[in-house]
Design a protein around this motif. Structure first.
Motif, PDB file in Angstrom:
ATOM      1  N   GLN A 187      35.141  22.522  40.825  1.00  0.00           N
ATOM      2  CA  GLN A 187      34.189  21.443  41.097  1.00  0.00           C
ATOM      3  C   GLN A 187      34.146  20.448  39.932  1.00  0.00           C
ATOM      4  O   GLN A 187      34.229  20.849  38.761  1.00  0.00           O
ATOM      5  N   PRO A 188      33.971  19.165  40.253  1.00  0.00           N
ATOM      6  CA  PRO A 188      33.875  18.168  39.183  1.00  0.00           C
ATOM      7  C   PRO A 188      32.577  18.312  38.394  1.00  0.00           C
ATOM      8  O   PRO A 188      31.519  18.582  38.975  1.00  0.00           O
ATOM      9  N   VAL A 189      32.665  18.176  37.088  1.00  0.00           N
ATOM     10  CA  VAL A 189      31.471  18.251  36.228  1.00  0.00           C
ATOM     11  C   VAL A 189      31.573  17.195  35.135  1.00  0.00           C
ATOM     12  O   VAL A 189      32.641  16.617  34.908  1.00  0.00           O
ATOM     13  N   GLU A 190      30.436  16.992  34.487  1.00  0.00           N
ATOM     14  CA  GLU A 190      30.400  16.100  33.332  1.00  0.00           C
ATOM     15  C   GLU A 190      29.972  16.941  32.138  1.00  0.00           C
ATOM     16  O   GLU A 190      29.089  17.790  32.276  1.00  0.00           O
ATOM     17  N   VAL A 191      30.575  16.689  31.003  1.00  0.00           N
ATOM     18  CA  VAL A 191      30.137  17.391  29.790  1.00  0.00           C
ATOM     19  C   VAL A 191      29.825  16.359  28.727  1.00  0.00           C
ATOM     20  O   VAL A 191      30.624  15.456  28.477  1.00  0.00           O
ATOM     21  N   THR A 192      28.655  16.489  28.139  1.00  0.00           N
ATOM     22  CA  THR A 192      28.281  15.592  27.048  1.00  0.00           C
ATOM     23  C   THR A 192      27.698  16.422  25.914  1.00  0.00           C
ATOM     24  O   THR A 192      27.399  17.609  26.105  1.00  0.00           O
ATOM     25  N   ARG A 193      27.536  15.807  24.771  1.00  0.00           N
ATOM     26  CA  ARG A 193      26.840  16.497  23.672  1.00  0.00           C
ATOM     27  C   ARG A 193      25.391  16.687  24.056  1.00  0.00           C
ATOM     28  O   ARG A 193      24.755  15.762  24.550  1.00  0.00           O
TER      29      ARG A 193
ATOM     30  N   LEU B 157      34.289  27.222  27.555  1.00  0.00           N
ATOM     31  CA  LEU B 157      35.613  27.053  26.958  1.00  0.00           C
ATOM     32  C   LEU B 157      36.122  25.661  27.320  1.00  0.00           C
ATOM     33  O   LEU B 157      36.029  25.235  28.462  1.00  0.00           O
ATOM     34  N   MET B 158      36.698  25.010  26.322  1.00  0.00           N
ATOM     35  CA  MET B 158      37.090  23.626  26.498  1.00  0.00           C
ATOM     36  C   MET B 158      38.328  23.342  25.663  1.00  0.00           C
ATOM     37  O   MET B 158      38.436  23.817  24.526  1.00  0.00           O
ATOM     38  N   HIS B 159      39.251  22.579  26.196  1.00  0.00           N
ATOM     39  CA  HIS B 159      40.419  22.186  25.412  1.00  0.00           C
ATOM     40  C   HIS B 159      39.957  21.275  24.259  1.00  0.00           C
ATOM     41  O   HIS B 159      39.100  20.422  24.460  1.00  0.00           O
ATOM     42  N   PRO B 160      40.539  21.449  23.058  1.00  0.00           N
ATOM     43  CA  PRO B 160      40.095  20.641  21.906  1.00  0.00           C
ATOM     44  C   PRO B 160      40.120  19.131  22.178  1.00  0.00           C
ATOM     45  O   PRO B 160      39.229  18.410  21.729  1.00  0.00           O
ATOM     46  N   ASP B 161      41.119  18.649  22.929  1.00  0.00           N
ATOM     47  CA  ASP B 161      41.192  17.201  23.198  1.00  0.00           C
ATOM     48  C   ASP B 161      40.019  16.745  24.068  1.00  0.00           C
ATOM     49  O   ASP B 161      39.445  15.683  23.853  1.00  0.00           O
ATOM     50  N   ASP B 162      39.678  17.564  25.064  1.00  0.00           N
ATOM     51  CA  ASP B 162      38.547  17.213  25.927  1.00  0.00           C
ATOM     52  C   ASP B 162      37.242  17.215  25.130  1.00  0.00           C
ATOM     53  O   ASP B 162      36.353  16.398  25.356  1.00  0.00           O
ATOM     54  N   ALA B 163      37.150  18.155  24.200  1.00  0.00           N
ATOM     55  CA  ALA B 163      35.942  18.239  23.383  1.00  0.00           C
ATOM     56  C   ALA B 163      35.861  17.042  22.444  1.00  0.00           C
ATOM     57  O   ALA B 163      34.826  16.371  22.360  1.00  0.00           O
ATOM     58  N   ALA B 164      36.983  16.762  21.787  1.00  0.00           N
ATOM     59  CA  ALA B 164      36.994  15.651  20.836  1.00  0.00           C
ATOM     60  C   ALA B 164      36.614  14.342  21.526  1.00  0.00           C
ATOM     61  O   ALA B 164      35.845  13.537  20.993  1.00  0.00           O
ATOM     62  N   ALA B 165      37.128  14.139  22.723  1.00  0.00           N
ATOM     63  CA  ALA B 165      36.846  12.905  23.466  1.00  0.00           C
ATOM     64  C   ALA B 165      35.360  12.761  23.766  1.00  0.00           C
ATOM     65  O   ALA B 165      34.884  11.668  24.075  1.00  0.00           O
ATOM     66  N   ARG B 166      34.639  13.867  23.696  1.00  0.00           N
ATOM     67  CA  ARG B 166      33.201  13.837  23.990  1.00  0.00           C
ATOM     68  C   ARG B 166      32.358  14.105  22.751  1.00  0.00           C
ATOM     69  O   ARG B 166      31.173  14.414  22.851  1.00  0.00           O
ATOM     70  N   GLY B 167      32.998  14.056  21.628  1.00  0.00           N
ATOM     71  CA  GLY B 167      32.271  14.251  20.376  1.00  0.00           C
ATOM     72  C   GLY B 167      31.748  15.665  20.193  1.00  0.00           C
ATOM     73  O   GLY B 167      30.735  15.886  19.529  1.00  0.00           O
ATOM     74  N   LEU B 168      32.447  16.626  20.782  1.00  0.00           N
ATOM     75  CA  LEU B 168      31.985  18.012  20.698  1.00  0.00           C
ATOM     76  C   LEU B 168      32.835  18.819  19.746  1.00  0.00           C
ATOM     77  O   LEU B 168      34.049  18.642  19.676  1.00  0.00           O
ATOM     78  N   GLU B 169      32.177  19.724  19.018  1.00  0.00           N
ATOM     79  CA  GLU B 169      32.908  20.598  18.109  1.00  0.00           C
ATOM     80  C   GLU B 169      32.670  22.043  18.494  1.00  0.00           C
ATOM     81  O   GLU B 169      31.713  22.349  19.200  1.00  0.00           O
TER      82      GLU B 169
ATOM     83  N   GLY C 245      31.309  25.522  18.550  1.00  0.00           N
ATOM     84  CA  GLY C 245      29.978  25.998  18.183  1.00  0.00           C
ATOM     85  C   GLY C 245      28.889  24.980  18.486  1.00  0.00           C
ATOM     86  O   GLY C 245      27.708  25.322  18.462  1.00  0.00           O
ATOM     87  N   GLY C 246      29.280  23.745  18.771  1.00  0.00           N
ATOM     88  CA  GLY C 246      28.287  22.737  19.144  1.00  0.00           C
ATOM     89  C   GLY C 246      27.723  23.025  20.522  1.00  0.00           C
ATOM     90  O   GLY C 246      28.218  23.891  21.240  1.00  0.00           O
ATOM     91  N   ARG C 247      26.661  22.299  20.864  1.00  0.00           N
ATOM     92  CA  ARG C 247      26.064  22.554  22.173  1.00  0.00           C
ATOM     93  C   ARG C 247      26.380  21.408  23.124  1.00  0.00           C
ATOM     94  O   ARG C 247      26.294  20.243  22.774  1.00  0.00           O
ATOM     95  N   ALA C 248      26.758  21.805  24.336  1.00  0.00           N
ATOM     96  CA  ALA C 248      27.120  20.808  25.342  1.00  0.00           C
ATOM     97  C   ALA C 248      26.136  20.847  26.494  1.00  0.00           C
ATOM     98  O   ALA C 248      25.509  21.876  26.754  1.00  0.00           O
ATOM     99  N   ARG C 249      26.006  19.702  27.152  1.00  0.00           N
ATOM    100  CA  ARG C 249      25.269  19.685  28.417  1.00  0.00           C
ATOM    101  C   ARG C 249      26.311  19.580  29.525  1.00  0.00           C
ATOM    102  O   ARG C 249      27.155  18.685  29.525  1.00  0.00           O
TER     103      ARG C 249
END
Ligand SMILES: Nc1nc2c(c(=O)[nH]1)N[C@H]1C(S)=C(S)[C@@H](COP(=O)(O)OP(=O)(O)OC[C@H]3O[C@@H](n4cnc5c(=O)[nH]c(N)nc54)[C@H](O)[C@@H]3O)O[C@H]1N2
Ligand SMILES: Nc1nc2c(c(=O)[nH]1)N[C@H]1C(S)=C(S)[C@@H](COP(=O)(O)OP(=O)(O)OC[C@H]3O[C@@H](n4cnc5c(=O)[nH]c(N)nc54)[C@H](O)[C@@H]3O)O[C@H]1N2
Ligand SMILES: [Mo]
Length: 699
Positions: free
Chosen positions: A690-696, A602-614, A616-620
């Motif tokens: 804990q701090p994490v990184e999320v990318t496409r 689960l991710m806030h839309p702004d955080d997702a948008a900033a990472r190019g995520l939509e 249903g998309g897949r994140a790392r």
């Protein structure tokens, strides 16, 4: 703890329903109840002892299993000493009267300092606070939701969990009743949870910052004039507490908590103006960097409000089976930091070491290294931080034994799996959760169906193994005669004795004393009434008084102050629970996993948008210890800068025997949770924040 009625045809379960006559749950059941039938019938559930030879599994008889397991445990001990054998006890231990009463026989017979359990992934900070403030690790305050008019709840989601350290059945209904009486529910959580959604007020807090928020509230309440009331006569440390929190002004903590100072003042005002307020904190406040401090400050806040041991406040149960008094009589009220772990120097609590250090105690060579491990009712590969390291360490063991109903992520590494009976195949008395319930009730249920031919209960396995290991410290289960006597006896007589010496054991007010027979004759359970004030009589500190400002917590405050000026991490990770299932072991039935995937980020839309995520998309999702690839679900209910993943998933591993779960594997949050990130005070894993990184994820 929810009363159920079963419709049976022979030993087949046709239907499981809530029991409307149960005095605590009154007909309510949560979706997890379906597991009673599903796990009972699961074709993947193990029914006979399993022996692994290479990667092949063989069914063996119980005699052979007990002989070989005990011989091999003795062998490891002879070679490396008793410190080389470790034991991990998981969560279902506390749901199982047999394990509660007999598990310790086995653990003691191991005579090892390497004891681990799910406690250090869960409620340990609350137990530490109770030990330091009330003198007993099990004397845990429970919010008296039925009589409160203002509940400030931090880091709990009872609409999904059904209430933790607050057992009650239908906690959701009880919260709505509180509101219907004109009371208010205020939820402090980095996610607008299912519970926050019904609350009168929801406040976002930055994960890990609750201790700061609570310190500010304690400060505001003391500044308004503390109201210890009748507690003042037996409470020490108010001046020390006042001095300790004095610099945590709402203005000073606003930045780090993400809560505006006006909101903090409003929270304090709400508590001061309510007639019967209570503060309650759970998983989110205790399994984080400042879990110990936060658990202490929840109690401290209730105390300075005069709300401990008061109707509608934070009360203690008077349980029919009084494990608190029994433990105290056995000298087991608790202790802390008497010794430290070998590799990282983390403190023991009640004789246990933190589960966050288990993997390194196995894979770090040296004197005292773990060479053999017994797991019982636990799945630490999925439940402990950096599960991947543990997963990699387990094959290095000379011997691993698992007492479990499944071959799963953890037990697949065992050399032997000893499968006990499950659920309705054995008797039930909730030794742990009556202690933590919002009302005093008691209920005993005999086994509802016959166990399989040649099936063993958990407690029988413990007795067999304890008696076969030399020199039990109790000196009682050594040898065949004693073993046979214990096996004949079982939990019943102990439970009966416990009830007789308990608070309702003697006839009173025309009511006969409570015995096991009398309890068994009341299959819906007996109502023992609302929670009662019990202080100061039930305090276990040597001086018989409450300690508002224990030294261990004061000494941890400089660490809290340091984080006031820290730059917050860009993105932090929190957990969540699945409504239908419990932790890691209920995903092996289609009804539990059907529909859209439940293990999503689960991710806030702004955080997702900033990472190019939509959506249903897949994140790392990545941290120091590893990464997982997971589908994203956009959700405005999350505080920006916070992402959420449930725990208990990641069933994709080789060599498991869980067909449905493996087909709906998900990923394990604990493959990215860093085991080094603990509450430095208590050693409890910081599972949240804990701090994490999320990318496409790469296509
Ligand atoms: N990141 C993250 N990690 C977490 C959490 C979190 O919120 N976030 N939550 C933590 C919490 S609160 C807890 S309690 C722990 C749980 O941690 P564990 O107790 O290690 O894990 P469970 O998933 O509860 O696994 C229970 C095991 O017991 C077995 N079992 C079930 N019933 C019985 C029985 O009657 N007898 C026996 N012998 N075995 C049985 C199951 O097959 C399963 O293998 O996880 C913790 N881990
Ligand atoms: N359906 C279901 N019920 C369960 C379980 C299950 O797996 N499924 N597990 C059982 C077990 S073992 C337990 S221990 C209980 C736990 O019962 P609860 O504690 O009620 O449940 P959680 O969902 O873990 O709630 C933790 C909450 O803390 C929030 N949170 C995370 N980090 C922080 C933080 O830093 N500060 C604050 N204030 N909040 C934070 C999360 O968003 C979440 O809403 O549930 C039990 N009941
Ligand atoms: Mo738990």
């Amino acid at each position: 703890m929810c009363g159920v009625t079963l419709r049976l045809e022979g030993d087949r379960v046709l239907e499981v329903r809530g029991d409307p006559e149960d005095p605590l749950s009154q007909g309510h059941v949560c979706p997890k109840v379906l597991g009673l039938k599903a796990v009972h019938e699961d074709p993947d559930r193990l029914r006979t002892p399993q022996k692994r030879i290479g990667d092949r599994w063989e069914s063996i008889g119980w005699d052979q299993a007990f002989e070989e397991v005990s011989a091999r445990l003795r062998e490891v001990r002879a070679r490396h000493g008793r410190k080389a054998v470790a034991v991990y006890q998981g969560n279902p231990t506390v749901h199982n009267i047999g394990s509660m009463l007999f598990g310790q026989l086995f653990v003691r017979a191991l005579r090892t300092p390497h004891k681990y359990s799910a406690t250090s992934l869960d409620q340990l900070p609350h137990m530490l606070a109770s030990l330091e403030m009330f003198g007993h690790q099990l004397l845990l305050p429970v919010p008296d939701v039925d009589r409160s008019d203002h509940l400030l709840m931090l880091g709990a989601n009872p609409l999904v969990s059904n209430g933790s350290l607050m057992s009650g059945g239908d906690i959701g209904g009880r919260l709505k009743a509180l509101q219907a009486r004109g009371g208010r529910l205020i939820v402090v959580d980095p996610r607008r949870t299912e519970t926050a959604a019904i609350a009168d007020t929801h406040v976002f807090v930055r994960p890990g910052a609750d201790a700061l928020l609570l310190a500010a509230l304690v400060r505001e309440v003391i500044a308004a004039g503390p109201r210890l009331g009748r507690l003042a006569a037996f409470t020490d440390g108010l001046d020390a507490l006042r001095a300790a929190v004095d610099d945590f002004t709402p203005e000073r903590v606003a930045g780090a908590t993400g809560v505006p100072s006006e909101t903090l003042r409003a929270l304090a005002r709400g508590l001061l103006e309510a007639e019967r307020p209570v503060v309650y904190g759970r998983m989110g406040v205790c399994t984080q960097r400042f879990g110990g401090l936060a658990a202490w400050l929840v109690n401290a806040l209730n105390l300075v409000l005069g709300r401990v041991d008061a109707e509608g406040g934070a009360m203690f149960t008077t349980p029919a089976l009084d494990a608190v008094s029994a433990a105290a009589r056995l000298g087991q009220a608790g202790h802390f930091a008497r010794r430290r772990s070998r590799v990282r120097g983390l403190p023991e609590f009640g004789g246990e070491l933190p589960a966050a250090t288990l993997a390194e105690e196995i894979d770090t060579p040296g004197e005292g290294q773990i060479r053999a491990l017994v797991t019982s009712a636990g799945n630490p590969v999925l439940s402990a931080p950096n599960g991947r390291r543990l997963d990699a360490a387990l094959p290095g063991l000379e011997l691993m034994i698992s007492i479990d109903i499944y071959r799963n992520e953890t037990t697949r590494h065992a050399h032997y799996i000893l499968p006990p009976t499950f659920g309705i195949e054995h008797e039930h008395y909730d030794a742990a959760f009556h202690l933590l319930a919002v009302r005093n009730t008691a209920k005993y249920a005999p086994a509802a169906v016959a166990r399989g031919p040649d099936a063993r209960h958990d407690w029988e396995i413990f007795v067999e193994l304890a008696s076969r290991l030399d020199a039990s410290p109790l000196g009682r289960v050594k040898g065949r005669a004693q073993r046979a006597a214990l096996l004949r006896m079982g939990p019943g007589p102990i439970l009966d004795l416990g009830l007789r010496v308990g608070p309702y054991g003697r006839a009173r007010d025309g009511r006969p004393g409570l015995t096991l027979a009398r309890l068994a004759a009341a299959p819906h359970g007996v109502d023992l009434g609302p929670l009662q004030p019990v202080l100061p009589g039930r305090l276990f500190t040597p001086e018989g008084r409450i300690r508002l400002a224990p030294a261990v917590f004061l000494a941890d405050l400089p660490r809290l102050r340091e984080c006031l000026d820290e730059a917050p991490a860009e993105l932090v990770l929190i957990g969540r629970r699945d409504l239908r299932t419990n932790n890691s072991w209920m995903h092996n039935d289609r009804r539990f996993v059907k529909g859209k995937p439940r293990c999503t980020l689960l991710m806030h839309p702004d955080d997702a948008a900033a990472r190019g995520l939509e959506s249903g998309g897949r994140a790392r999702l990545r941290s120091r210890v590893g990464s997982v690839e997971v589908p994203v679900e956009l959700d405005e209910a999350l505080m920006p800068g916070v992402v959420s993943l449930p725990h208990g998933w990641g069933h994709h591993r080789e060599g498991m025997a869980l067909a449905v779960a493996s087909a709906h594997a998900g990923v394990s949050i604990n493959d990215v949770i860093d085991e080094r990130d603990v509450d430095a005070l208590s050693g409890t894993a910081a599972l949240n924040g804990q701090p994490v990184e999320v990318t496409r994820a790469e296509a």
